[in-house]
Scaffold this motif. Sequence first.
Motif, PDB file in Angstrom:
ATOM      1  N   GLU A   3      70.663 -53.217  46.421  1.00  0.00           N
ATOM      2  CA  GLU A   3      71.657 -52.270  46.937  1.00  0.00           C
ATOM      3  C   GLU A   3      71.918 -52.510  48.424  1.00  0.00           C
ATOM      4  O   GLU A   3      72.986 -52.282  48.929  1.00  0.00           O
ATOM      5  CB  GLU A   3      71.189 -50.820  46.772  1.00  0.00           C
ATOM      6  N   PRO A 131      67.320 -36.756  41.528  1.00  0.00           N
ATOM      7  CA  PRO A 131      66.749 -37.607  42.578  1.00  0.00           C
ATOM      8  C   PRO A 131      67.806 -38.489  43.245  1.00  0.00           C
ATOM      9  O   PRO A 131      67.791 -38.670  44.457  1.00  0.00           O
ATOM     10  CB  PRO A 131      65.725 -38.456  41.822  1.00  0.00           C
ATOM     11  N   GLU A 132      68.741 -38.994  42.458  1.00  0.00           N
ATOM     12  CA  GLU A 132      69.772 -39.865  43.023  1.00  0.00           C
ATOM     13  C   GLU A 132      70.675 -39.076  43.988  1.00  0.00           C
ATOM     14  O   GLU A 132      71.062 -39.567  45.033  1.00  0.00           O
ATOM     15  CB  GLU A 132      70.603 -40.483  41.897  1.00  0.00           C
ATOM     16  N   ALA A 135      68.887 -38.505  47.162  1.00  0.00           N
ATOM     17  CA  ALA A 135      68.886 -39.717  47.991  1.00  0.00           C
ATOM     18  C   ALA A 135      70.198 -39.851  48.758  1.00  0.00           C
ATOM     19  O   ALA A 135      70.212 -40.226  49.932  1.00  0.00           O
ATOM     20  CB  ALA A 135      68.657 -40.945  47.113  1.00  0.00           C
TER      21      ALA A 135
ATOM     22  N   GLU B   3      73.591 -50.542  40.648  1.00  0.00           N
ATOM     23  CA  GLU B   3      73.145 -49.317  41.338  1.00  0.00           C
ATOM     24  C   GLU B   3      73.123 -48.136  40.373  1.00  0.00           C
ATOM     25  O   GLU B   3      72.356 -47.210  40.538  1.00  0.00           O
ATOM     26  CB  GLU B   3      74.100 -48.984  42.486  1.00  0.00           C
ATOM     27  N   ARG B   6      69.802 -47.741  38.720  1.00  0.00           N
ATOM     28  CA  ARG B   6      68.601 -47.715  39.541  1.00  0.00           C
ATOM     29  C   ARG B   6      67.961 -46.333  39.458  1.00  0.00           C
ATOM     30  O   ARG B   6      68.632 -45.311  39.459  1.00  0.00           O
ATOM     31  CB  ARG B   6      68.980 -47.998  41.000  1.00  0.00           C
ATOM     32  N   SER B   7      66.632 -46.329  39.386  1.00  0.00           N
ATOM     33  CA  SER B   7      65.976 -45.020  39.318  1.00  0.00           C
ATOM     34  C   SER B   7      65.462 -44.622  40.704  1.00  0.00           C
ATOM     35  O   SER B   7      64.998 -45.456  41.473  1.00  0.00           O
ATOM     36  CB  SER B   7      64.808 -45.075  38.333  1.00  0.00           C
ATOM     37  N   TYR B   8      65.611 -43.327  41.011  1.00  0.00           N
ATOM     38  CA  TYR B   8      65.154 -42.805  42.290  1.00  0.00           C
ATOM     39  C   TYR B   8      63.983 -41.871  42.035  1.00  0.00           C
ATOM     40  O   TYR B   8      63.959 -41.147  41.036  1.00  0.00           O
ATOM     41  CB  TYR B   8      66.264 -42.018  42.985  1.00  0.00           C
TER      42      TYR B   8
END
Lengths: 150, 150
Positions: A3, A131-132, A135, B3, B6-8
Amino acid sequence: MSENTRSYAALRPSAVSSLAGELRLACMRISRRVRYESTDSIAPHQFSVMCRLEESPRSPGELAEIERVSAPSMTRTVGGLVERGWVERAPHPTDKRQVVVTLTDDARKALKDTRRKRDAWMAVRVSNLDPEEQAILLRASEILTKVANE
Amino acid sequence: MSENTRSYAALRPSAVSSLAGELRLACMRISRRVRYESTDSIAPHQFSVMCRLEESPRSPGELAEIERVSAPSMTRTVGGLVERGWVERAPHPTDKRQVVVTLTDDARKALKDTRRKRDAWMAVRVSNLDPEEQAILLRASEILTKVANE
DNA sequence: TATTGTTATACTCTATAACTATA
DNA sequence: TATAGTTATAGAGTATAACAATA
């Protein structure tokens, strides 16, 4: 490709304009909600002045200039804070015309308490996000802070 | 891996609390700057009422409830808007106790102009950001709007 | 004479209480 | 009797103008 190295296309002017409008509205809505939900006892102008005094004592004149209000308004605001025991007026060490306004320990406690309450509303909302999304907001808060301080 | 997949990791409670505080402050700073820079002629409470009336005409009572002010305050605010030619009072078609407040065409123009000015400050800042920062703010404005409307 | 802060006075936005008209 | 809106009155916060004390 991670990313961090992904390239983004710059927004077109119309998209910038649209984003600016949406973002401005979003920030204003959040501000309004936070203020409404916090129901704190410190009036906005008092709170603002107390925050300025947190760093260091200041004269009423300085405070008026920073807060962009008239000198008489600041006299009144400071007077109210003195009555509530949140600031103290002291004579300036060298210039007898001036007054030095200092924050009391009670005021520091009240500020801490108010901030805690204001953060609480936001904290609940943030903790309920994905969570995303968290962020993204983490990065956004840095960017918005930078923009506001420009 | 794109993206989108993608895990956060979810933020820890202390990080949530910190983010909430930062984000709240950032939004409040942006609001303050926008308001300060726009120097428009519509007072905040008038602007807010006019926005409510943009969707549809409403009674003073409804407006007072939405804006969370007392009925007499709203009477006064509406009175001021009538004087400036931005709203009109009309009798309710069936209930003669009620009054219907409607936005004028002049008001719609004034709103548009005010929003344009307010957006302008933000648009300049947004256009000076990196494309990646713009992308983040684009997502953040959606999330913040959702949070504020909760 | 200029600067710092306060007082005098007035205007705006807010609220609660009392009043009028209508349901 | 209850509801919708207004008027009466008062309490904050703001401003400008005039004043006192000091530099």
